[in-house]
Scaffold this active site. Structure first.
Site, short mmCIF file in Angstrom:
data_model
loop_
_atom_site.label_atom_id
_atom_site.label_comp_id
_atom_site.label_asym_id
_atom_site.label_seq_id
_atom_site.Cartn_x
_atom_site.Cartn_y
_atom_site.Cartn_z
N HIS A 1 -6.23 -22.11 9.52
CA HIS A 1 -7.72 -22.23 8.95
C HIS A 1 -7.98 -21.01 8.17
O HIS A 1 -8.47 -21.50 6.91
CB HIS A 1 -7.83 -23.18 10.00
CG HIS A 1 -9.32 -23.00 9.89
ND1 HIS A 1 -9.64 -24.00 9.50
CD2 HIS A 1 -9.97 -22.24 10.24
CE1 HIS A 1 -10.98 -23.50 9.34
NE2 HIS A 1 -11.70 -22.77 9.05
N ASP B 1 -7.71 -7.52 0.23
CA ASP B 1 -6.35 -8.18 1.28
C ASP B 1 -7.78 -7.42 2.81
O ASP B 1 -8.58 -6.65 2.34
CB ASP B 1 -5.59 -6.86 1.07
CG ASP B 1 -5.89 -5.41 1.30
OD1 ASP B 1 -6.39 -4.64 0.63
OD2 ASP B 1 -5.42 -5.17 2.82
N ASP C 1 0.87 -0.92 -0.09
CA ASP C 1 -0.01 -0.07 0.26
C ASP C 1 0.94 0.93 -0.29
O ASP C 1 2.53 1.54 -0.29
CB ASP C 1 -1.21 0.04 1.16
CG ASP C 1 -0.09 0.05 2.01
OD1 ASP C 1 1.13 0.12 2.48
OD2 ASP C 1 -1.23 -0.01 3.57
N CYS D 1 -6.51 -28.18 5.79
CA CYS D 1 -5.76 -27.19 6.43
C CYS D 1 -5.28 -28.03 7.50
O CYS D 1 -6.42 -29.08 8.16
CB CYS D 1 -5.95 -26.39 6.89
SG CYS D 1 -7.43 -25.77 8.66
N CYS E 1 -7.50 -28.27 11.52
CA CYS E 1 -8.49 -29.32 11.01
C CYS E 1 -8.26 -30.90 10.86
O CYS E 1 -8.92 -31.64 11.06
CB CYS E 1 -9.17 -29.29 9.83
SG CYS E 1 -10.59 -27.50 10.27
N CYS F 1 -12.06 -29.90 6.10
CA CYS F 1 -11.23 -28.97 5.36
C CYS F 1 -9.82 -29.57 5.53
O CYS F 1 -9.96 -30.75 6.63
CB CYS F 1 -11.27 -27.45 6.82
SG CYS F 1 -10.11 -26.31 6.42
#
Lengths: 376, 376
Positions: free
Chosen positions: B336, B267, B93, B307, B310, B305
């Protein structure tokens, strides 16, 4: 999981020993350093990262886990290994040391210790029987006897009384542990720095009979010289055909000195705690990453180290993220420190196998004498 | 790195678009969610873990990095990618938004903003020219124009004046950016919620000409309905052949609503910040892992999930480590959440490619309407 745990001594170099503790959950190469996973996590590390450093076994803390989330809850959830996603061996301490250092309003009797939780003030009892029950609920592979660990210095009478109490508790621990194939129970030698008390303690433990023997009651304020003085005789008093575990040790040079004196296993929060406070351990000693000398340094902590912190980041980055209080600071430095500790253990195992522990020790001290790399 | 950045629009479904921003550091699949790496780290994550969630690009904050460790230091160390061990694209930014929200004693003039650092009180100037210089020193792949972002609600006169200032700064940013093959410069549309001001801003930006266009000045307190109201017209005012970036958004339903209205990039700190405060996002909405209902729950956050949080841990474990204030709590929940966000983006990209965004949106809202799994 009915296969027995056993210890195989492969080689010695002086008093230093290398071998393997075989357990149903995997081999533990000795001398072994056990990272500490107090509350079902090695702080700042994923368990697969701990394994990647070369750790064969973790230590869990009975005192912390019995209070939160509780041993019964962990048992209902399938045991500590599954709970914390670590399928290799776990050793749990008995809670005896930490109940004396952390709990409030503790009261010691022949039965055990009553205390209030430092978390919520709830009242609890730890005794040999309850400690064995908790460690069984957790599913610990190596269970430690419940003992009392007096702070040093202490007068001889206090050490004597305390040691005798711990030996009575050791017998009760063995009785309560029972017969659990695949799980090991370790006794803990006490007696402060007194050779005759240590011998008496060792004799009492040998008579009860354990799968391994810890040297307890050291690294409690006596200093390295006094600790090494005690380690000059204490391990020799324990059986040679069982692993010997020095509890709560230590800095890298403590560990080298302990292995030199016949110790097979150690644990310490130091590498992980240091990692969270900006302290790194390398072959060349300690590095304080907070120091402004690192702010523009493009070099890794240790150019020969293969850990992620050294492969992928500059000292300047590690300095920046520490200053900015970013979590990755503790994550990277803890990983590095645990990696360094495990690499040190492997180097010692190799040196002992080659019957060159003295050569290793000379190189270890020479590297440290050089000190950290000079600023650019 | 002389290959140009370009945008390829592959498919649309209603106003929703999918495509690829091609950069010398790799492709950015759109719609894209960019995790925020404020101070050269996505908090609680290793960069390789961020990449494993499916992120093609990170956002870095000019304001934070210029103050600590400084852009000049990062440039001397080889640039932000190497510094933080992230070799895929980085968008930075301009510092304009955060200097107004974080800095002390700021003073706005036609030239730019003078302010004092919130870290050490040191005095700094941010201007279009200095912002371009800093983003070049960092080595940012996608550079944002320096703009002013007024908080909402604001009166029309203030919005008008602010937008015109931002457009003058956009022209100065373009001039200062110069010709840098392989690097992209994005303009930022302002104008609050006013359609005519937004159109005027878009026209000014189109005349200057940018590699991409951001919708700025939203998600600053106006609420979702007002934001969607603005997004009903604002993206349409921007060129169709360039990526459109909605800054600082948002919750999963904000993101879905923005993509529906033609946004290509977003974002937000939300998935990582939530992860550090015990909040998880799943297909079925938000889960507060602090809640005692999870203390004995052996099920993962989301059984579908993939990840690490999980796959390897129960809600009971996640609850425990949050309560015990262990770092692994933030590490697992952040992983996650970022994984969930990236999976959501992939699901939208697939739905748009299949020209079924409406079907996706219906399923998205139906899953959330179910709410979290019922306690055992």
């Amino acid at each position: 999981m009915t296969r027995a745990s056993s210890f195989r001594l492969d080689a010695t170099s002086g008093k230093a020993r290398t071998g393997v503790i075989q357990t149903p959950r995997g081999d533990i190469r000795t001398p072994a350093f056990m990272p500490v996973g107090t509350a079902a996590t090695v702080k700042a590390m994923m368990p697969e990262s701990v394994a990647a450093t070369g750790a064969d076994i973790l230590l869990g803390n009975t005192y912390h886990l019995m209070l939160r989330p509780t041993a019964e809850r962990i048992a209902n959830l399938g045991g500590l290994h599954s709970f914390m996603n670590w399928d290799k061996p776990i050793l749990t301490d008995s809670g005896g040391f930490q109940v004396m250092s952390l709990a409030d309003l503790r009261k010691l009797t022949e039965e055990g210790v009553t205390f209030r939780s430092h978390i919520d003030g709830s009242k609890h009892l730890l005794s040999p029987e309850r400690s064995m029950e908790i460690q069984k609920l957790l599913g610990s592979d190596i269970v430690m006897c419940f003992d009392e660990c007096p702070a040093l210095p202490a007068d001889r009478k206090a050490l004597d009384d305390s040691m005798r109490l711990s030996m009575r508790w050791a017998a009760r621990s063995k009785e309560a542990f029972g017969d659990r194939p695949g799980y090991a129970l370790f006794g803990i030698q006490q007696g402060g720095l007194e050779e005759d008390l240590r011998e008496e303690s060792a004799k009492a433990l040998r008579e009860i009979g354990f799968d391994g023997y810890a040297v307890g009651g050291l690294a409690v304020g006596e200093g390295q010289a006094a600790m090494f003085g005690c380690l000059d005789f204490a391990p020799d008093q324990l059986p040679t055909d069982k692993p010997r575990y020095l509890m709560g040790v230590g800095k890298p040079d403590d560990i080298v000195g302990a292995v030199k004196r016949g110790i097979d296993m150690m644990d310490c929060v130091l590498p992980s705690r240091s990692g969270r406070t900006g302290q790194a351990w390398t072959r060349r000693g300690q590095v304080n990453i907070k120091n402004a000398r690192h702010a523009d340094d493009p070099r890794p902590l240790d150019e020969d180290c293969t850990c992620p912190a050294c492969r992928n980041y500059s000292r300047a980055y590690l300095h920046h993220v520490f200053r900015a209080q970013e979590m990755i600071s503790g994550m990277l430095l803890t990983w590095h420190n645990l990696h360094y500790y495990q690499e040190l253990m492997q180097t010692m195992r190799d040196a002992i196998a080659a019957n060159d522990f003295a050569g290793f020790e000379a190189r270890f001290h020479a590297d440290r004498a050089e000190g950290d790399i000079v600023p650019l």
